[in-house]
Design an enzyme around this catalytic site. Sequence first.
Site, PDB file in Angstrom:
ATOM      1  N   GLY A  10       0.817  -1.213   0.000  1.00 57.06           N
ATOM      2  CA  GLY A  10       0.000   0.000   0.000  1.00 57.06           C
ATOM      3  C   GLY A  10       0.848   1.258   0.000  1.00 57.06           C
ATOM      4  O   GLY A  10       2.075   1.201  -0.123  1.00 57.06           O
ATOM      5  N   GLY A  36      -3.827  -2.127  -2.506  1.00 55.01           N
ATOM      6  CA  GLY A  36      -2.376  -1.993  -2.694  1.00 55.01           C
ATOM      7  C   GLY A  36      -2.005  -2.310  -4.133  1.00 55.01           C
ATOM      8  O   GLY A  36      -2.827  -2.842  -4.893  1.00 55.01           O
ATOM      9  N   LEU A  61      -2.171 -16.840   9.477  1.00 53.56           N
ATOM     10  CA  LEU A  61      -0.884 -16.773   8.773  1.00 53.56           C
ATOM     11  C   LEU A  61       0.071 -17.825   9.300  1.00 53.56           C
ATOM     12  O   LEU A  61       0.198 -17.985  10.517  1.00 53.56           O
ATOM     13  CB  LEU A  61      -0.272 -15.385   8.996  1.00 53.56           C
ATOM     14  N   ASN A  99      -5.629 -12.153  13.717  1.00 50.41           N
ATOM     15  CA  ASN A  99      -4.652 -13.092  13.157  1.00 50.41           C
ATOM     16  C   ASN A  99      -3.221 -12.599  13.357  1.00 50.41           C
ATOM     17  O   ASN A  99      -2.316 -13.375  13.682  1.00 50.41           O
ATOM     18  CB  ASN A  99      -4.924 -13.318  11.660  1.00 50.41           C
ATOM     19  N   ALA A 114      -1.281   0.064  12.917  1.00 52.79           N
ATOM     20  CA  ALA A 114      -1.516   1.344  12.243  1.00 52.79           C
ATOM     21  C   ALA A 114      -2.972   1.717  12.473  1.00 52.79           C
ATOM     22  O   ALA A 114      -3.864   1.238  11.785  1.00 52.79           O
ATOM     23  CB  ALA A 114      -1.219   1.220  10.751  1.00 52.79           C
ATOM     24  N   TYR A 145     -14.778   1.817   8.810  1.00 48.96           N
ATOM     25  CA  TYR A 145     -13.347   2.072   9.043  1.00 48.96           C
ATOM     26  C   TYR A 145     -13.109   2.507  10.487  1.00 48.96           C
ATOM     27  O   TYR A 145     -12.254   1.959  11.176  1.00 48.96           O
ATOM     28  CB  TYR A 145     -12.873   3.148   8.070  1.00 48.96           C
ATOM     29  N   TYR A 159      -4.714  -7.786  24.218  1.00 53.79           N
ATOM     30  CA  TYR A 159      -3.563  -8.714  24.118  1.00 53.79           C
ATOM     31  C   TYR A 159      -2.406  -8.215  24.980  1.00 53.79           C
ATOM     32  O   TYR A 159      -1.671  -9.012  25.570  1.00 53.79           O
ATOM     33  CB  TYR A 159      -3.111  -8.880  22.658  1.00 53.79           C
ATOM     34  N   THR A 175      -2.015  11.659   5.529  1.00 58.69           N
ATOM     35  CA  THR A 175      -0.641  11.520   5.035  1.00 58.69           C
ATOM     36  C   THR A 175      -0.671  11.554   3.508  1.00 58.69           C
ATOM     37  O   THR A 175      -1.620  11.056   2.904  1.00 58.69           O
ATOM     38  CB  THR A 175      -0.057  10.191   5.556  1.00 58.69           C
ATOM     39  N   ARG A 186      -9.166  10.401  -2.361  1.00 58.10           N
ATOM     40  CA  ARG A 186      -8.760  11.334  -1.309  1.00 58.10           C
ATOM     41  C   ARG A 186      -8.466  12.700  -1.921  1.00 58.10           C
ATOM     42  O   ARG A 186      -8.247  12.851  -3.116  1.00 58.10           O
ATOM     43  CB  ARG A 186      -7.562  10.788  -0.545  1.00 58.10           C
TER      44      ARG A 186
HETATM   45  N1  UDP Z   1     -12.642  16.359  -0.254  1.00 58.26           N
HETATM   46  C1  UDP Z   1     -13.032  17.273  -1.217  1.00 58.26           C
HETATM   47  N2  UDP Z   1     -12.943  16.905  -2.531  1.00 58.26           N
HETATM   48  C2  UDP Z   1     -12.479  15.686  -2.931  1.00 58.26           C
HETATM   49  C3  UDP Z   1     -12.079  14.765  -1.948  1.00 58.26           C
HETATM   50  C4  UDP Z   1     -12.196  15.125  -0.618  1.00 58.26           C
HETATM   51  O1  UDP Z   1     -13.453  18.392  -0.904  1.00 58.26           O
HETATM   52  O2  UDP Z   1     -12.416  15.423  -4.144  1.00 58.26           O
HETATM   53  C5  UDP Z   1     -12.726  16.752   1.164  1.00 58.26           C
HETATM   54  C6  UDP Z   1     -13.470  15.750   2.040  1.00 58.26           C
HETATM   55  O3  UDP Z   1     -14.848  16.047   2.058  1.00 58.26           O
HETATM   56  C7  UDP Z   1     -12.793  15.955   3.380  1.00 58.26           C
HETATM   57  C8  UDP Z   1     -11.366  16.339   3.031  1.00 58.26           C
HETATM   58  O4  UDP Z   1     -11.400  16.786   1.676  1.00 58.26           O
HETATM   59  O5  UDP Z   1     -13.402  17.002   4.092  1.00 58.26           O
HETATM   60  C9  UDP Z   1     -10.375  15.198   3.166  1.00 58.26           C
HETATM   61  O6  UDP Z   1     -10.899  14.088   2.514  1.00 58.26           O
HETATM   62  P1  UDP Z   1     -10.111  12.747   2.265  1.00 58.26           P
HETATM   63  O7  UDP Z   1     -11.022  11.824   1.511  1.00 58.26           O
HETATM   64  O8  UDP Z   1      -8.780  13.023   1.661  1.00 58.26           O
HETATM   65  O9  UDP Z   1      -9.793  12.121   3.700  1.00 58.26           O
HETATM   66  P2  UDP Z   1     -10.463  12.199   5.147  1.00 58.26           P
HETATM   67  O10 UDP Z   1      -9.579  13.117   5.905  1.00 58.26           O
HETATM   68  O11 UDP Z   1     -11.857  12.731   5.052  1.00 58.26           O
HETATM   69  O12 UDP Z   1     -10.413  10.806   5.617  1.00 58.26           O
END
Ligand code: UDP
Length: 311
Positions: A10, A36, A61, A99, A114, A145, A159, A175, A186
């Site tokens: 990833g 990934g 595993l 696992n 993580a 998530y 654990y 990140t 993202r």
């Molecule tokens: N966002 C946006 N346009 C995009 C993708 C994301 O305005 O095309 C906004 C989303 O609504 C959030 C922020 O950017 O408020 C960060 O989104 P991302 O999906 O990167 O990660 P998050 O921090 O929300 O997990």
Amino acid sequence: MRIILSGGAGFIGSHLADFLTQHQHQVVSIDNLLTGEEENISHLASLEEFEFRHQDIICPLEIEGPVDAVLHFASPASPKDYVKFPIETLSAGSVGTRNLLELAKEKKAVFFLASSSEVYGDPQVHPQIESYWGNVNPIGVRSVYDEAKRFAEALTMAYHRRFGLDTRIARIFNTYGPRMRLEDGRVLPSFMTAALKGEPLTVFGDGSQTRSFCYVLDMVDGIYRLLLSQENEPVNLGNPDEVSIIDFAKEIKALTNSKSEIVFEELPADDPKTRRPDITRAKEVLGWKPEVSRGEGLGFTLPYFKEKLGL
Ligand code: UDP
């Protein structure tokens, strides 16, 4: 050390594999390649220190020989991905974590989780400090998530308490850097791709929501320091430099000299309004803070996107 790294193909996992092999550790990278990509690790394939196994951590595993550390980085991690793969996301955080904890217990290895700033949900405490319990909608679209990470933290601490397993928990904030998938949804890949193609940048909501972006090599440095520490309690890792999404869109437009317009769409459900890590603990316990400014980091990231787009 001989290290088992789940999610090793990833975005963060592959940078971590680079770092660990450069520091003479043996890395067994495990990934089911759901989100990934083998391309992220193809340059490591010929190294003696590196081995890749195309395998799903949902299945127990079997690893021969000694293991010093088990690093669990496997999970879909972008909101678009975990909404597309809700069951896989819940499974990676629950069954997958179990696992890998069992493996660490069997091998008497350190276990490293993580985790994520998503455990804080849409936070009512700002900036977010590790002692804050969070504000998560348990049945919302992001819950697959958020709750998986919260469960993974709970299981890791169980654990630690029940079996004395030596555990680490990193709460990783936003990140960015090379190897993010262009279409992963993202904000950075979406804005960067749109700006470079001259297409509109789509801001969700009015863009007043904030995020704080950490360059991936700073993140890897923090992860490694935490691994080598004795810290069993969660530690925030992220860059506290906070920016609104609308200002971030303008920064990316300026960086790419783009004439793209900025358009607005409805804010997705449960989108956190603010996010910024309090990194006091990381500074004190790990002697760590991010060194790369957003301007520098975006500059390091731009060539990757240009190359991917053939520009
Ligand atoms: N966002 C946006 N346009 C995009 C993708 C994301 O305005 O095309 C906004 C989303 O609504 C959030 C922020 O950017 O408020 C960060 O989104 P991302 O999906 O990167 O990660 P998050 O921090 O929300 O997990």
